[in-house]
Design an enzyme around this catalytic site. Structure first.
Site, PDB file in Angstrom:
ATOM      1  N   LYS A   1       0.851  -1.162  -0.052  1.00 14.93           N
ATOM      2  CA  LYS A   1      -0.122   0.662  -0.143  1.00 14.93           C
ATOM      3  C   LYS A   1       1.138   1.354  -0.032  1.00 14.93           C
ATOM      4  O   LYS A   1       1.633   1.273   1.438  1.00 14.93           O
ATOM      5  CB  LYS A   1      -0.965  -0.314   1.518  1.00 14.93           C
TER       6      LYS A   1
ATOM      7  N   LYS B   1     -10.222  12.416   7.991  1.00 15.18           N
ATOM      8  CA  LYS B   1      -9.576  11.869   9.121  1.00 15.18           C
ATOM      9  C   LYS B   1     -10.298  13.347  10.595  1.00 15.18           C
ATOM     10  O   LYS B   1      -9.539  14.215  10.632  1.00 15.18           O
ATOM     11  CB  LYS B   1      -8.572  11.970   9.171  1.00 15.18           C
TER      12      LYS B   1
ATOM     13  N   ASP C   1     -12.282   6.941   3.405  1.00 19.58           N
ATOM     14  CA  ASP C   1     -10.898   6.927   3.806  1.00 19.58           C
ATOM     15  C   ASP C   1     -10.458   5.548   4.280  1.00 19.58           C
ATOM     16  O   ASP C   1      -9.782   4.974   4.518  1.00 19.58           O
ATOM     17  CB  ASP C   1     -11.379   7.014   5.729  1.00 19.58           C
TER      18      ASP C   1
ATOM     19  N   GLU D   1      -9.840   4.243   1.376  1.00 22.27           N
ATOM     20  CA  GLU D   1      -9.316   3.834  -0.119  1.00 22.27           C
ATOM     21  C   GLU D   1      -7.956   3.164  -0.007  1.00 22.27           C
ATOM     22  O   GLU D   1      -7.721   2.838  -1.354  1.00 22.27           O
ATOM     23  CB  GLU D   1      -8.547   5.675   0.247  1.00 22.27           C
TER      24      GLU D   1
ATOM     25  N   ARG E   1      -7.512  -0.186   0.457  1.00 20.72           N
ATOM     26  CA  ARG E   1      -8.383  -1.634  -0.340  1.00 20.72           C
ATOM     27  C   ARG E   1      -8.689  -1.144  -2.123  1.00 20.72           C
ATOM     28  O   ARG E   1      -8.699  -1.686  -3.219  1.00 20.72           O
ATOM     29  CB  ARG E   1      -9.141  -1.997  -0.029  1.00 20.72           C
TER      30      ARG E   1
HETATM   31  N1  BES Z   1      -4.286   4.264   6.704  1.00 14.53           N
HETATM   32  C1  BES Z   1      -5.547   4.004   7.144  1.00 14.53           C
HETATM   33  C2  BES Z   1      -5.619   2.799   8.692  1.00 14.53           C
HETATM   34  C3  BES Z   1      -4.602   3.365   9.994  1.00 14.53           C
HETATM   35  C4  BES Z   1      -5.495   3.727  10.970  1.00 14.53           C
HETATM   36  C5  BES Z   1      -3.488   2.973   9.444  1.00 14.53           C
HETATM   37  C6  BES Z   1      -4.959   4.215  12.168  1.00 14.53           C
HETATM   38  C7  BES Z   1      -2.663   3.448  10.660  1.00 14.53           C
HETATM   39  C8  BES Z   1      -3.141   4.148  12.556  1.00 14.53           C
HETATM   40  C9  BES Z   1      -6.414   3.053   6.538  1.00 14.53           C
HETATM   41  O1  BES Z   1      -6.886   3.733   5.069  1.00 14.53           O
HETATM   42  C10 BES Z   1      -8.043   4.007   6.829  1.00 14.53           C
HETATM   43  O2  BES Z   1      -8.461   5.014   7.516  1.00 14.53           O
HETATM   44  N2  BES Z   1      -8.784   2.878   7.371  1.00 14.53           N
HETATM   45  C11 BES Z   1     -10.527   3.441   8.295  1.00 14.53           C
HETATM   46  C12 BES Z   1     -11.257   1.890   7.781  1.00 14.53           C
HETATM   47  C13 BES Z   1     -12.317   2.310   7.454  1.00 14.53           C
HETATM   48  C14 BES Z   1     -12.699   3.279   6.764  1.00 14.53           C
HETATM   49  C15 BES Z   1     -13.848   1.487   7.317  1.00 14.53           C
HETATM   50  C16 BES Z   1     -10.266   3.091   9.496  1.00 14.53           C
HETATM   51  O3  BES Z   1      -9.219   2.125   9.892  1.00 14.53           O
HETATM   52  O4  BES Z   1     -10.572   3.577  10.433  1.00 14.53           O
HETATM   53 ZN    ZN Z   2      -5.175   4.400   4.436  1.00 11.55          ZN
HETATM   54 ZN    ZN Z   3      -8.091   5.879   5.074  1.00  3.15          ZN
END
Ligand code: BES
Ligand code: ZN
Ligand code: ZN
Length: 485
Positions: free
Chosen positions: A245, A257, A327, A329, A331
């Site tokens: 990624k 965020k 968010d 993104e 995947r």
């Molecule tokens: N990059 C984040 C995941 C992440 C969170 C990595 C904290 C490291 C530390 C990912 O893109 C994300 O934002 N995921 C969301 C998914 C949700 C919207 C289903 C998440 O985990 O909140």
């Molecule tokens: Zn991310």
């Molecule tokens: Zn994200």
């Protein structure tokens, strides 16, 4: 950091010495004075893992005792941590050169110590005016290790350093085009790695709908980098595909965020950095494995024309995806990369991604959330290797029933399960849809970046996963044999 092998002259020490002391019988040959030895012995009796510091002004002797009877893997990790502790004390001494020797230790133990030391001796300080004095040279007593062992490990450890540099680098400098340029230059420098950079136009003509959608809100173009290391003596028939990624920065996009959830999101390309670093380390050490890396690169921003919830995307493989949250993104860009990698007919696909906050909540910050589809044997080998290098996997269930949570009324799938249950598994299931070859998914969200100092992993980017995957390729021949049984 450099490591040189020399015969150390113990009565002419002009820098501090680290002495790794494994068992009692060794005391015969210690370069200590009688009273020092008695002191070390007494301390060792109190605590077999103690660090004993002898002050021989202006230098010191750090005697790291350790219990050589301990289970191996645990003992090695203790040594890495002990090394990080000693490194911190040496930084206070303000010195750039030290000696290292040991008694009653095996080469594996010396390597673990030096590994922990090297990793702890990393700083991301290029933007600081006042830099700490780090250790630049370690003089290792020559009978402790073979030069080839030092050479191989140094190459790996320096790759971990670069991996951490890339992850620590903020997006204002390291955007997708810049990272692609750096990877191409690195491939050229290493020599036996081929690098192909697909630019924006090519990504458009290929129809990588996931990567293009995430890129829409950014002012910087996307890139898709393919690295290939194919030595003549490779033991695998088909390549192993590493997918990483490469979200150069994750603002969340229009689903921006909140609060303090954005800080540290420069680390959202740690998967790409980990995979590239592993491939380069394998190439520099000439491991006999054909490896390819597929790295989709963009940032995720809420800029003009950013993709939005309710959008429906057509992915590279033709699957349509309804966006429920911008968010989620990672995947989307990974789905395109996995589908693209899948076309190379790989014998195994492994991805690494800082994919879900749910992985951090469920498992904490010392383990990788791991899932597999049709890859039981390499998965169990990866697990074993993970125990050995102490970069461990927590296997999660990966049943097809979870796909229920990704159903859409208007497209083939949604990108984000709105009930928020089993977030790490559903993200993995989303990706598994795009893989038609044995597939391992590694969610490294918990381990890639530390907000506070974590032993040899330090603070900031950890490089966690490079040692794991490198060790996996070192033993890949065994993995193949297991596969064929
Ligand atoms: N990059 C984040 C995941 C992440 C969170 C990595 C904290 C490291 C530390 C990912 O893109 C994300 O934002 N995921 C969301 C998914 C949700 C919207 C289903 C998440 O985990 O909140
Ligand atoms: Zn991310
Ligand atoms: Zn994200």
């Amino acid at each position: 950091m450099n490591i040189t092998l020399e015969k150390i002259k113990y009565n002419e020490l002009n820098n501090s010495l680290v002495f790794l002391y494994g068992n009692d019988v060794a005391s015969r040959s210690l370069p200590f004075k009688k009273d020092e030895l008695a002191y070390v012995e007494a301390k060792r009796k109190e605590d077999p893992n103690a660090l004993v510091v002898l002050n021989r002004l202006p230098h010191k002797i750090y005697v790291q005792n350790f219990d050589s009877e301990m289970p191996n893997v645990e003992a090695l990790e203790k040594l890495r941590k002990a090394a990080a502790h000693i490194q911190a004390l040496l930084v206070e001494e303000i010195t750039n050169r030290i000696y290292f020797t040991g008694e009653g230790i095996i080469p594996e133990e010396a390597v673990a110590f030096l590994e922990g030391f090297h990793m702890a001796n990393y700083r991301f300080d290029k933007y600081k005016k006042k830099k700490e004095q780090l250790i630049e040279d370690i003089v290792v007593e020559q009978h402790i290790l073979e030069p080839a062992v030092i050479d191989e490990n140094l190459k790996l450890w320096r790759r971990i350093d670069t991996c951490r540099d890339w992850v620590n680098e903020p997006v204002i400098y390291l955007n997708a085009p810049k990272f692609a340029d750096i990877l191409a230059a690195e491939a050229k420098r290493v020599g036996n790695v081929k690098c192909t950079v697909l630019g924006q136009k090519k990504i458009e003509s290929l129809g990588m709908g996931g990567l293009l959608a995430v890129n829409r809100g950014s002012d910087d173009e996307a890139r898709f980098v393919v690295l290939e290391y194919k030595p003549e003596n490779h033991i695998n028939k088909q390549p192993v595909a590493l997918v990483g990624k490469g979200i150069m920065y994750d603002t969340g996009g229009l689903n921006i965020k909140p609060d303090d959830h954005m800080v540290e999101m420069k680390s959202d390309m740690a998967g790409a950095a980990t995979m590239a670093s592993t491939l380069f380390a394998a190439a520099e050490n000439h491991l006999p494995v054909h490896i390819m890396a597929f790295l989709p690169l963009t940032d995720n921003r809420p800029g003009r024309n950013a993709y939005a919830a309710d959008d429906i995307l057509r992915m590279y493989d033709g699957t349509t995806v309804e966006i429920t949250n911008t968010d989620a993104e990672g995947r989307l860009i990974l789905a395109d990369a996995i589908a693209y990698a899948d076309q190379q007919n790989p014998e195994l696909i492994i991805d690494a991604a800082t994919l879900t906050g749910a992985a951090v909540r469920a498992l904490g910050t010392h383990v990788i959330a791991a899932m597999q589809q049709d890859a039981e044997k390499p998965f169990s080998l990866l697990g074993i290797v993970g125990e050995q290098v102490c970069e461990r996997l927590a296997p999660l269930p990966f049943w097809k029933e979870y796909d229920e949570l990704l159903k859409s009324d208007v497209a083939d799938m949604i990108n984000c399960n709105l009930h928020a249950n089993a977030g790490t598994i559903t993200a993995g299931r989303f990706l598994a849809h795009f893989a038609h070859h044995p597939y391992i998914h590694l969610d490294i969200a918990g381990v890639a970046y530390y907000g506070k100092r974590e032993h040899h992993y330090g603070v900031g980017a950890s490089g966690f996963g490079v040692r794991l995957l490198y060790a996996f390729f070192q033993t890949y021949e065994a993995c193949q044999q297991a596969n064929n049984q």
